[in-house]
Design an enzyme around this catalytic site. Structure first.
Site: not given
Ligand code: ADP
Length: 192
Positions: A32, A105, A34-36
């Site tokens: 997602l 993705s 902001g997931s890193g």
């Protein structure tokens, strides 16, 4: 005449990998917003650089503003976005470069398109698995707040789907692992 590199032939990938003393691979980070992905990619690139390895990070900043600046976020455009990214990645990999790709993705179909274009043996899928609530709390770019207000359409996780990666080569959970731990896990997997 140079018998090792004939002048009438394009150099092979193997010639370049031999010169660089490394193997080209694509490290494909999915997750997602902001997931890193980018945070981990930057730390990973620094570790690889310290080891004397040649890398390239591809992310929204250098792709969506350049080669893909005519694409939006409809299904058709997302697919075309990934197709072009995968083709560019393949060129880097064929030059022996360790290419770290940071793109949401969001579907298995899209990840499979990338994998098929790049080639399964050169494709390491890293699932940056961070719960939506945490990504939304982080809201690095303020996009979740805007998506909740309906100001950003087709936003993955809010108004467009994200399918969990089914069979990633590596999974990192950033709510349980530090950036350094995630980098270590990826390095272990790629055996560098
Ligand atoms: P993405 O590229 O997936 O959109 P970013 O890397 O831009 O995500 O943003 C992730 C945010 O989460 C950054 O602000 C980063 O500092 C923060 N963060 C907090 N803990 C972690 C962690 N363990 N791993 C990765 N990022 C983390």
């Amino acid at each position: 005449m140079n018998t090792i590199f004939p002048t009438d032939k394009i150099l092979l990938r193997a010639d370049k990998e031999k010169m660089l003393k490394q193997r080209g691979i694509a490290i494909w980070m999915t997750g997602l917003s902001g997931s890193g992905k980018t945070t981990i990619a930057i730390a990973l690139e620094q570790e690889l650089h310290k080891k004397g390895l040649l890398t390239q990070v591809l992310d929204g900043d250098n792709i969506r503003t350049g080669i893909n600046n005519n694409l939006g976020f409809s299904d058709i455009d997302r697919t075309e976005n990934i197709r072009r990214i995968a083709e560019v990645t393949k060129l880097f990999v064929n030059c022996g470069v360790i290419t770290i790709c940071c793109f949401v993705s969001p579907t298995e179909e899209i990840r499979n398109i990338a994998k098929t274009i790049i080639g399964p043996t050169d494709f390491i899928e890293v699932y940056v698995n961070t719960p939506l609530e945490i990504c939304e709390q982080r809201d690095v770019k303020g996009l979740y707040a805007r998506a909740r207000k309906g100001e950003v359409k087709d936003f993955t996780g809010i108004s467009a789907p994200f399918e969990a990666s089914v069979n990633p080569n590596v999974e990192v959970k950033t709510n349980e692992m530090s950036v350094e731990e995630s980098v270590k896990r990826i390095l272990n997997k790629i055996n560098i």
